[in-house]
Enzyme design. Structure first.
Site, PDB file in Angstrom:
ATOM      1  CB  THR A   1      -1.761  33.311  19.088  1.00 18.04           C
ATOM      2  OG1 THR A   1      -1.732  32.066  19.792  1.00 18.04           O
ATOM      3  CG2 THR A   1      -1.201  34.367  20.011  1.00 18.04           C
TER       4      THR A   1
ATOM      5  CB  CYS B   1      -4.992  26.538  16.742  1.00 15.71           C
ATOM      6  SG  CYS B   1      -3.270  26.910  16.355  1.00 15.71           S
TER       7      CYS B   1
END
Length: 231
Positions: free
Chosen positions: A83, A197
């Site tokens: 992430t 992202c």
């Protein structure tokens, strides 16, 4: 092949992309029945997201340090955080490990610099777009100029990530909005768009916008494959 530890689950929708890309990469390089030697610790994202919203990065750092140590103790020879946003605590994780932490911003910066990109637009969570942990690393280590959307667009991007993409919803109106925001980044002088992202690659793909897209999930996996296989 080196064994890779993955801190995942944030969200699991993008973690499954990591699993697929890493295994596809190993198969492409080694052929036959080869697959990636992986350890995965998949965290429950709900309490993670709550602590993000509260700004409690110290507790988040403690949780990811614990996860990284578990992976190292199980035999991981390198660790990655699957992430972008949670690289906010990457320094704490890196300091707790004796094995390398493969940093997603480094994978991204190397690709952009290698392509001669000097000014890039950044899409991601509000944390990634607005705080310095990610942008600053790109600027300081790779000499990139990073531009972000205007506040209203940043809020829209953040909402779509948490309310749609992290819940497995890929909606056409949101795809169109991200494309429009990417074009506005082009008007700000961006030569490329960083999908900062790991879920955004589920929404935008090459050809979705006129600018080149740099999918951080794919770039992170390429970095990991190079380390695992000594490319």
């Amino acid at each position: 092949m080196k064994r890779l530890g993955i801190i995942g689950g944030m969200s699991w929708e993008s973690t499954q992309s990591y699993y697929r890309l890493l295994n596809e990469g190993v198969k492409a390089r080694l052929g036959g029945l080869h697959s990636a030697d992986l350890l995965l610790h998949s965290l429950d994202f709900a309490p993670i997201a709550a602590l993000q919203a509260e700004g409690d990065w110290d507790r988040l750092g403690d949780q990811l340090v614990d996860s990284a140590r578990r992976l190292e103790g199980a035999g991981a020879e390198a660790v990655l955080i699957a992430t972008n946003t949670m690289h906010r605590v990457a320094e704490a994780v890196e300091q707790a490990l004796a094995v390398p932490l493969l940093h997603i911003a480094d994978a991204t910066g190397e690709a952009l610099a290698g392509a001669g990109i000097e000014r890039a637009g950044l899409l991601g969570t509000a944390f990634t777009m607005e705080q310095s942990f990610y942008r600053g690393r790109l600027e300081e280590r790779f000499g990139l100029e990073v531009v972000t959307p205007v506040p209203e667009d940043r809020a829209r991007v953040h909402r779509i990530i948490y309310e749609e993409l992290c819940r497995g919803q890929v909606l056409e109106p949101s795809r169109d909005l991200f494309a429009q925001i990417s074009e506005r980044l082009r008007a700000q002088g961006a030569e490329a768009v960083i999908l900062g992202c790991t879920e955004i690659g589920l929404l935008l793909t090459p050809g979705s916008v006129t600018l080149p897209l740099y999918d951080t999930t794919a770039l992170h996996c390429e970095q990991a494959l190079a380390y695992m296989l000594d490319d």
